[in-house]
Design a protein around this motif. Structure first.
Motif, mmCIF file in Angstrom:
data_model
loop_
_atom_site.group_PDB
_atom_site.id
_atom_site.type_symbol
_atom_site.label_atom_id
_atom_site.label_comp_id
_atom_site.label_asym_id
_atom_site.label_seq_id
_atom_site.Cartn_x
_atom_site.Cartn_y
_atom_site.Cartn_z
ATOM 1 N N ALA A 125 70.534 80.959 38.411
ATOM 2 C CA ALA A 125 69.812 80.397 39.381
ATOM 3 C C ALA A 125 69.029 81.477 40.229
ATOM 4 O O ALA A 125 67.770 81.406 40.260
ATOM 5 C CB ALA A 125 70.170 79.388 40.047
ATOM 6 N N LEU A 126 69.585 82.486 40.422
ATOM 7 C CA LEU A 126 69.038 83.540 41.049
ATOM 8 C C LEU A 126 67.904 84.363 40.038
ATOM 9 O O LEU A 126 66.742 84.694 40.390
ATOM 10 C CB LEU A 126 69.949 84.707 41.559
ATOM 11 C CG LEU A 126 69.015 86.065 41.980
ATOM 12 C CD1 LEU A 126 68.389 85.637 43.174
ATOM 13 C CD2 LEU A 126 70.318 87.012 42.351
ATOM 14 N N TYR A 127 68.292 84.658 38.853
ATOM 15 C CA TYR A 127 67.470 85.191 37.951
ATOM 16 C C TYR A 127 65.987 84.474 37.809
ATOM 17 O O TYR A 127 64.973 84.613 37.663
ATOM 18 C CB TYR A 127 67.939 85.687 36.643
ATOM 19 C CG TYR A 127 68.942 86.594 36.655
ATOM 20 C CD1 TYR A 127 68.759 87.886 37.597
ATOM 21 C CD2 TYR A 127 70.457 86.408 36.165
ATOM 22 C CE1 TYR A 127 69.769 88.742 37.446
ATOM 23 C CE2 TYR A 127 71.187 87.664 36.190
ATOM 24 C CZ TYR A 127 71.006 88.631 36.999
ATOM 25 O OH TYR A 127 71.893 89.623 37.016
ATOM 26 N N ARG A 128 66.412 82.897 37.672
ATOM 27 C CA ARG A 128 65.163 82.034 37.511
ATOM 28 C C ARG A 128 64.287 82.064 38.657
ATOM 29 O O ARG A 128 63.150 82.117 38.571
ATOM 30 C CB ARG A 128 65.806 80.668 37.142
ATOM 31 C CG ARG A 128 66.376 80.341 35.735
ATOM 32 C CD ARG A 128 66.516 78.957 35.634
ATOM 33 N NE ARG A 128 67.478 78.199 36.507
ATOM 34 C CZ ARG A 128 68.742 78.273 36.492
ATOM 35 N NH1 ARG A 128 69.441 78.659 35.331
ATOM 36 N NH2 ARG A 128 69.716 77.763 37.532
ATOM 37 N N SER A 129 64.898 81.980 39.748
ATOM 38 C CA SER A 129 64.000 82.178 41.032
ATOM 39 C C SER A 129 63.250 83.286 41.058
ATOM 40 O O SER A 129 62.175 83.472 41.488
ATOM 41 C CB SER A 129 64.864 81.972 42.186
ATOM 42 O OG SER A 129 64.327 81.568 43.337
ATOM 43 N N LEU A 130 63.990 84.372 40.789
ATOM 44 C CA LEU A 130 63.162 85.630 40.699
ATOM 45 C C LEU A 130 62.051 85.723 39.760
ATOM 46 O O LEU A 130 60.997 86.519 39.968
ATOM 47 C CB LEU A 130 64.064 86.887 40.414
ATOM 48 C CG LEU A 130 65.158 87.361 41.625
ATOM 49 C CD1 LEU A 130 66.355 88.321 41.031
ATOM 50 C CD2 LEU A 130 64.502 87.960 42.972
ATOM 51 N N PHE A 131 62.366 85.064 38.799
ATOM 52 C CA PHE A 131 61.093 85.125 37.809
ATOM 53 C C PHE A 131 59.971 84.236 38.425
ATOM 54 O O PHE A 131 58.509 84.680 38.129
ATOM 55 C CB PHE A 131 61.355 84.665 36.415
ATOM 56 C CG PHE A 131 60.423 84.493 35.316
ATOM 57 C CD1 PHE A 131 60.338 85.642 34.945
ATOM 58 C CD2 PHE A 131 59.925 83.377 34.918
ATOM 59 C CE1 PHE A 131 59.235 85.626 33.784
ATOM 60 C CE2 PHE A 131 58.996 83.066 34.120
ATOM 61 C CZ PHE A 131 58.800 84.330 33.471
ATOM 62 N N ALA A 132 60.109 83.173 39.273
ATOM 63 C CA ALA A 132 59.119 82.507 39.691
ATOM 64 C C ALA A 132 58.593 82.849 41.061
ATOM 65 O O ALA A 132 57.434 82.506 41.319
ATOM 66 C CB ALA A 132 59.759 81.225 39.847
ATOM 67 N N GLN A 133 59.494 83.723 41.740
ATOM 68 C CA GLN A 133 58.692 84.149 43.167
ATOM 69 C C GLN A 133 59.409 85.481 43.725
ATOM 70 O O GLN A 133 60.399 86.011 42.941
ATOM 71 C CB GLN A 133 59.168 83.142 44.085
ATOM 72 C CG GLN A 133 60.651 82.751 44.287
ATOM 73 C CD GLN A 133 60.869 81.635 45.274
ATOM 74 O OE1 GLN A 133 60.288 81.414 46.407
ATOM 75 N NE2 GLN A 133 61.702 80.786 44.764
ATOM 76 N N THR A 134 58.936 85.930 44.636
ATOM 77 C CA THR A 134 59.495 87.258 45.384
ATOM 78 C C THR A 134 60.183 86.986 46.491
ATOM 79 O O THR A 134 59.816 85.935 47.160
ATOM 80 C CB THR A 134 58.239 88.229 45.305
ATOM 81 O OG1 THR A 134 57.414 87.738 46.298
ATOM 82 C CG2 THR A 134 57.648 88.602 44.117
ATOM 83 N N PHE A 135 61.273 87.869 46.642
ATOM 84 C CA PHE A 135 61.982 87.592 47.912
ATOM 85 C C PHE A 135 61.731 88.975 48.677
ATOM 86 O O PHE A 135 61.861 90.076 48.019
ATOM 87 C CB PHE A 135 63.534 87.046 47.426
ATOM 88 C CG PHE A 135 63.416 86.150 47.094
ATOM 89 C CD1 PHE A 135 63.709 84.882 47.927
ATOM 90 C CD2 PHE A 135 63.673 85.688 45.900
ATOM 91 C CE1 PHE A 135 63.870 83.661 47.535
ATOM 92 C CE2 PHE A 135 63.758 84.377 45.350
ATOM 93 C CZ PHE A 135 63.932 83.446 46.271
ATOM 94 N N ASP A 136 62.162 89.056 49.756
ATOM 95 C CA ASP A 136 62.095 90.386 50.548
ATOM 96 C C ASP A 136 63.653 90.831 50.658
ATOM 97 O O ASP A 136 63.841 91.963 50.720
ATOM 98 C CB ASP A 136 61.674 90.216 52.129
ATOM 99 C CG ASP A 136 60.204 89.531 52.450
ATOM 100 O OD1 ASP A 136 59.276 90.251 51.732
ATOM 101 O OD2 ASP A 136 59.930 88.413 52.725
ATOM 102 N N VAL A 137 64.456 89.794 50.830
ATOM 103 C CA VAL A 137 65.890 90.157 50.811
ATOM 104 C C VAL A 137 66.653 89.364 50.004
ATOM 105 O O VAL A 137 66.328 88.035 49.644
ATOM 106 C CB VAL A 137 66.554 90.109 52.331
ATOM 107 C CG1 VAL A 137 67.834 90.170 52.465
ATOM 108 C CG2 VAL A 137 65.749 90.739 53.399
ATOM 109 N N VAL A 138 67.668 89.971 49.277
ATOM 110 C CA VAL A 138 68.549 89.052 48.306
ATOM 111 C C VAL A 138 70.001 89.371 48.803
ATOM 112 O O VAL A 138 70.558 90.546 49.212
ATOM 113 C CB VAL A 138 68.588 89.571 46.899
ATOM 114 C CG1 VAL A 138 69.660 88.696 45.906
ATOM 115 C CG2 VAL A 138 67.129 89.374 46.427
#
Length: 85
Positions: free
Chosen positions: A48-61
């Protein structure tokens, strides 16, 4: 302890919280971070993290150290590096 926001940051910061314990994630981590003004996405596993990273950017993980089928270290090594690092 007193919390002071860093005024030089663009707020709210986007945070990805990857935790497989749904109760901990949904009842403790996400509400607590939202209370501090963060924009938070809760994710249950590495896929789920990898899918989300493909769709958007985050400042912190934020990673659970013991996710099923992988480790936080393995995930961290695969995360894209920012120019600030």
């Amino acid at each position: 302890m007193t919390y002071q926001a860093n005024k030089s940051l663009d707020l709210p910061l986007k945070v990805a919280v990857t935790e497989d314990d749904a109760m901990l994630r949904e009842r403790v981590l996400l509400p607590g971070l939202r209370d501090f003004g963060f924009k938070v996405d809760g994710l249950g596993d590495a896929a789920a993290l990898y899918r989300s990273l493909f769709a958007q950017t985050f400042d912190v993980v934020i990673l659970d150290i013991a996710l099923p089928n992988t480790s936080a270290r393995r995930i961290a090594l695969r995360l894209p590096k920012s120019e600030a690092c």
